[in-house]
Write an enzyme that holds these catalytic residues in place. Structure first.
Site, PDB file in Angstrom:
ATOM      1  N   GLU A 245      -1.784 -11.020 -11.690  1.00  0.00           N
ATOM      2  CA  GLU A 245      -2.633 -11.102 -10.492  1.00  0.00           C
ATOM      3  C   GLU A 245      -4.069 -11.472 -10.905  1.00  0.00           C
ATOM      4  O   GLU A 245      -4.831 -11.977 -10.107  1.00  0.00           O
ATOM      5  CB  GLU A 245      -2.733  -9.797  -9.680  1.00  0.00           C
ATOM      6  CG  GLU A 245      -1.501  -9.360  -8.959  1.00  0.00           C
ATOM      7  CD  GLU A 245      -1.717  -8.022  -8.237  1.00  0.00           C
ATOM      8  OE1 GLU A 245      -0.753  -7.255  -8.164  1.00  0.00           O
ATOM      9  OE2 GLU A 245      -2.825  -7.733  -7.769  1.00  0.00           O
TER      10      GLU A 245
ATOM     11  N   HIS B 292       0.848  -1.211   0.000  1.00  0.00           N
ATOM     12  CA  HIS B 292       0.000   0.000   0.000  1.00  0.00           C
ATOM     13  C   HIS B 292       0.875   1.250   0.000  1.00  0.00           C
ATOM     14  O   HIS B 292       0.551   2.232  -0.658  1.00  0.00           O
ATOM     15  CB  HIS B 292      -0.942  -0.030   1.206  1.00  0.00           C
ATOM     16  CG  HIS B 292      -1.895  -1.186   1.154  1.00  0.00           C
ATOM     17  ND1 HIS B 292      -2.950  -1.260   0.282  1.00  0.00           N
ATOM     18  CD2 HIS B 292      -1.894  -2.367   1.832  1.00  0.00           C
ATOM     19  CE1 HIS B 292      -3.587  -2.400   0.430  1.00  0.00           C
ATOM     20  NE2 HIS B 292      -2.964  -3.103   1.367  1.00  0.00           N
TER      21      HIS B 292
ATOM     22  N   GLU C 266     -16.546 -10.419  -5.292  1.00  0.00           N
ATOM     23  CA  GLU C 266     -17.444 -11.300  -6.059  1.00  0.00           C
ATOM     24  C   GLU C 266     -18.241 -12.209  -5.143  1.00  0.00           C
ATOM     25  O   GLU C 266     -19.139 -12.909  -5.577  1.00  0.00           O
ATOM     26  CB  GLU C 266     -16.666 -12.102  -7.096  1.00  0.00           C
ATOM     27  CG  GLU C 266     -15.553 -12.969  -6.553  1.00  0.00           C
ATOM     28  CD  GLU C 266     -14.216 -12.221  -6.450  1.00  0.00           C
ATOM     29  OE1 GLU C 266     -14.220 -11.056  -5.990  1.00  0.00           O
ATOM     30  OE2 GLU C 266     -13.196 -12.791  -6.831  1.00  0.00           O
TER      31      GLU C 266
ATOM     32  N   GLY D 274     -11.451  -3.373  -4.106  1.00  0.00           N
ATOM     33  CA  GLY D 274     -10.042  -3.535  -3.755  1.00  0.00           C
ATOM     34  C   GLY D 274      -9.503  -2.207  -3.265  1.00  0.00           C
ATOM     35  O   GLY D 274      -8.496  -1.707  -3.747  1.00  0.00           O
TER      36      GLY D 274
ATOM     37  N   GLU E 222     -12.715  -4.498   0.449  1.00  0.00           N
ATOM     38  CA  GLU E 222     -11.317  -4.923   0.590  1.00  0.00           C
ATOM     39  C   GLU E 222     -11.288  -6.300   1.249  1.00  0.00           C
ATOM     40  O   GLU E 222     -11.853  -6.485   2.325  1.00  0.00           O
ATOM     41  CB  GLU E 222     -10.554  -3.897   1.434  1.00  0.00           C
ATOM     42  CG  GLU E 222      -9.131  -4.309   1.792  1.00  0.00           C
ATOM     43  CD  GLU E 222      -8.275  -4.697   0.583  1.00  0.00           C
ATOM     44  OE1 GLU E 222      -8.297  -3.961  -0.426  1.00  0.00           O
ATOM     45  OE2 GLU E 222      -7.615  -5.747   0.637  1.00  0.00           O
TER      46      GLU E 222
ATOM     47  N   ARG F 159      -0.079   7.484 -10.360  1.00  0.00           N
ATOM     48  CA  ARG F 159      -1.249   6.605 -10.227  1.00  0.00           C
ATOM     49  C   ARG F 159      -2.312   7.265  -9.375  1.00  0.00           C
ATOM     50  O   ARG F 159      -3.468   7.427  -9.758  1.00  0.00           O
ATOM     51  CB  ARG F 159      -0.810   5.278  -9.608  1.00  0.00           C
ATOM     52  CG  ARG F 159      -1.882   4.428  -8.961  1.00  0.00           C
ATOM     53  CD  ARG F 159      -1.259   3.471  -7.945  1.00  0.00           C
ATOM     54  NE  ARG F 159      -2.232   2.639  -7.263  1.00  0.00           N
ATOM     55  CZ  ARG F 159      -2.822   2.969  -6.109  1.00  0.00           C
ATOM     56  NH1 ARG F 159      -2.555   4.134  -5.527  1.00  0.00           N
ATOM     57  NH2 ARG F 159      -3.694   2.144  -5.555  1.00  0.00           N
TER      58      ARG F 159
ATOM     59  N   GLU G 297      -8.704   0.041  -8.782  1.00  0.00           N
ATOM     60  CA  GLU G 297      -7.316   0.093  -9.286  1.00  0.00           C
ATOM     61  C   GLU G 297      -6.843  -1.351  -9.220  1.00  0.00           C
ATOM     62  O   GLU G 297      -6.357  -1.831  -8.217  1.00  0.00           O
ATOM     63  CB  GLU G 297      -6.472   0.999  -8.417  1.00  0.00           C
ATOM     64  CG  GLU G 297      -5.132   1.367  -9.078  1.00  0.00           C
ATOM     65  CD  GLU G 297      -4.102   0.285  -8.958  1.00  0.00           C
ATOM     66  OE1 GLU G 297      -4.168  -0.726  -9.715  1.00  0.00           O
ATOM     67  OE2 GLU G 297      -3.233   0.397  -8.100  1.00  0.00           O
TER      68      GLU G 297
HETATM   69  N1  LIG Z   1      -2.544  -4.786  -8.716  1.00  0.00           N
HETATM   70  C1  LIG Z   1      -3.324  -4.084  -7.896  1.00  0.00           C
HETATM   71  N2  LIG Z   1      -3.823  -2.917  -8.193  1.00  0.00           N
HETATM   72  N3  LIG Z   1      -3.613  -4.629  -6.725  1.00  0.00           N
HETATM   73  C2  LIG Z   1      -4.474  -3.964  -5.767  1.00  0.00           C
HETATM   74  C3  LIG Z   1      -5.091  -5.030  -5.002  1.00  0.00           C
HETATM   75  C4  LIG Z   1      -5.939  -4.511  -3.808  1.00  0.00           C
HETATM   76  O1  LIG Z   1      -7.251  -4.988  -4.009  1.00  0.00           O
HETATM   77  C5  LIG Z   1      -7.562  -5.994  -3.064  1.00  0.00           C
HETATM   78  N4  LIG Z   1      -8.279  -7.051  -3.782  1.00  0.00           N
HETATM   79  C6  LIG Z   1      -7.821  -7.793  -4.827  1.00  0.00           C
HETATM   80  N5  LIG Z   1      -8.767  -8.632  -5.254  1.00  0.00           N
HETATM   81  C7  LIG Z   1      -9.868  -8.399  -4.479  1.00  0.00           C
HETATM   82  C8  LIG Z   1     -11.188  -8.935  -4.440  1.00  0.00           C
HETATM   83  N6  LIG Z   1     -11.565  -9.902  -5.298  1.00  0.00           N
HETATM   84  N7  LIG Z   1     -12.063  -8.457  -3.528  1.00  0.00           N
HETATM   85  C9  LIG Z   1     -11.692  -7.488  -2.655  1.00  0.00           C
HETATM   86  N8  LIG Z   1     -10.453  -6.936  -2.621  1.00  0.00           N
HETATM   87  C10 LIG Z   1      -9.548  -7.380  -3.546  1.00  0.00           C
HETATM   88  C11 LIG Z   1      -6.225  -6.454  -2.512  1.00  0.00           C
HETATM   89  O2  LIG Z   1      -6.350  -6.981  -1.209  1.00  0.00           O
HETATM   90  C12 LIG Z   1      -5.426  -5.142  -2.526  1.00  0.00           C
HETATM   91  O3  LIG Z   1      -5.725  -4.335  -1.412  1.00  0.00           O
END
Ligand SMILES: N=C(N)NCC[C@H]1O[C@@H](n2cnc3c(N)ncnc32)[C@H](O)[C@@H]1O
Length: 445
Positions: free
Chosen positions: A205, A97, A182, A130, A153, A106, A196
């Site tokens: 990812e 983070h 989801e 997220g 999150e 960004r 993002e």
């Molecule tokens: N490549 C990125 N922008 N990654 C950001 C990912 C952020 O989204 C969160 N995250 C990723 N997938 C999910 C999901 N399916 N549901 C909720 N949070 C998510 C993850 O924990 C992180 O805080």
């Protein structure tokens, strides 16, 4: 120096079955197709094993194999093909983070999207998928007047995000929900789904799958996706400094000849893509082109797969081979393949390709300006930087040479956050004979 745990060579090789097709990208690798039985002689590293198939020996990707006779659920590592414990565990700490928040290009882009749409955001319902520390949700609450922001999150960061929302006086508007987007239940549909989600090379990812599932479930008809579209850009390039420090280095270190190590250097440094590569615009051999384009309103989860076959583990026995071949070709997703045709603008060394992405945020107002986040070499640097794909051997090219071919992003059928990037190219030159090549880069399994 940390060394990877290397298992001792077993006397008797073990028989493994291939879970999916693999196309070798170098003479030291071994191709196989789903169902092939390979004899593994040496597990030289966690990722690559020394194996034999019908008398031919070579390196194979360990993640594509399963011990023969083991049932699907036997292998504990296969129980979590999304690797969620590791993935969400990493986002439960501040390191990632901090990296994302420190990326001003960004973060300011998302702030600009909110500011330039603040009037239209009034009384709207937003999902921030997220949300991490909730920065985008708090931008919405502070810079506009939505009726509700659902800050979703999945990691344990959510508990801290609730505190940050309260600390910044946003708790009236922002509701933090912990869980996978989801799988969560929202009390209502949303007008705007902002996220993002972009990973290295845009898709690594595969968080994009969660965004599409949430879109299909929670975005109301006529709702807005932010980003609205995404594109992967590619350019043939020089990478002389990387080549010098990883390959040329072995020619005469301290006056000694270490060139016998160069095949190992090629395997170690050029087999996988190089993340966080900062390409100098001068190293681009021509203008880039968008090879993969995603419309976030229409792209489907199935479009993220480039199928090798009908089903990764089993094929219906009753279908004739002809029909199988026919159907396989009908499964190739257009979204995950891209053609390119470059015209080299200046003489140089073609060391490889560099990739990056752009995402666009359409305006909520008809005719309003689209905002773009560009992670390429001619924009402010971001934490993603660019991704470098090194050829096995550099090629001299000249102005006017054409480099055409295609790129295929093949999602890993076992490890759902990973993919292999396959590049096929042909160089047509007035100066040299034409050359063709192909190479697959695992990212990471
Ligand atoms: N490549 C990125 N922008 N990654 C950001 C990912 C952020 O989204 C969160 N995250 C990723 N997938 C999910 C999901 N399916 N549901 C909720 N949070 C998510 C993850 O924990 C992180 O805080």
């Amino acid at each position: 120096m940390q060394t990877e745990k290397v298992e001792e060579e077993d006397d008797a090789p073990e028989e493994y079955v291939a879970l999916c097709d693999f196309t070798a990208s170098g003479s030291e690798q071994l191709s196989f197709i789903t169902g092939d039985k390979l004899l593994v002689h040496n597990k030289s590293s966690a990722d690559w094993w020394w194996a034999e198939l019908q008398g031919v020996i070579g390196y194979v990707p360990a993640s594509y194999l399963r011990l023969d006779g083991a049932e699907e659920g036997d292998d504990a590592s296969l129980e979590d093909p999304w690797q969620d414990d590791e993935y969400f565990g990493s986002y439960g700490t501040l390191r990632l983070h901090l990296e994302m928040l420190s990326d001003r290009s960004r973060t300011e882009t998302y702030r600009q999207v909110i500011v330039s749409n603040s009037a239209s955001l009034r009384d709207k319902v937003v999902m921030d998928l997220g949300c991490g520390t909730g920065i985008i949700s708090m931008f919405c609450a502070q810079l506009a007047k939505p009726s509700m922001v659902y800050a979703v999150e999945a990691s344990s960061m959510a508990e801290h995000t609730r505190q940050l929302v309260k600390q910044n006086g946003c708790e009236e508007v922002v509701t933090v929900l912990q869980g996978r987007a989801e799988e969560l239940e929202l009390p209502e549909q949303v007008d705007i789904l902002v996220s993002e989600w972009m990973g290295n090379c845009l898709l690594f990812e595969f968080m994009v799958e969660s965004v599409l599932l949430a879109r299909d479930r929670w975005l109301r008809d006529g709702g807005v996706m932010w980003p609205s579209s995404a594109a992967l850009a590619l350019v043939p390039c020089q990478a002389d400094s990387y080549y010098t420090e990883t390959m040329a280095f072995w020619e005469r270190p301290y006056g000694l000849d270490f060139t016998p190590l160069q095949p190992l250097a090629q395997q170690e440094f050029f087999t996988k893509p190089k993340f966080s590569h900062l390409i100098d615009p001068e190293d681009c051999l021509c203008a880039p082109c968008d090879v993969i384009c995603l419309n976030m309103y229409t792209v489907q989860v199935r479009d993220l797969e480039v199928s090798n076959g009908l089903l990764y583990y089993k094929r219906p026995q009753f279908l004739s081979v002809y029909l199988l071949i026919l159907m396989e070709h009908s499964f190739i997703s257009q979204e995950m393949t891209g053609e390119f045709q470059f015209c080299v603008e200046k003489p140089g060394i073609f060391h490889g390709f560099t990739a990056w992405f752009t995402v666009q945020f359409e305006s909520l107002e008809m005719g309003g300006a689209t905002v773009e986040l560009n992670t390429g070499p001619n924009s402010d640097p971001t934490h993603w930087k660019q991704t470098l794909f090194m050829l096995d051997r550099p090629i001299q090219v000249y102005a006017g040479d054409s480099i055409h071919g295609n790129i295929v992003l093949r999602r890993n059928p076992v490890w759902r956050r990973h993919m292999t990037v396959a590049l096929h190219w042909t160089i047509n030159s007035n100066t040299d004979d034409s050359q063709a090549g192909t190479k697959s880069f695992p990212m990471w399994r």
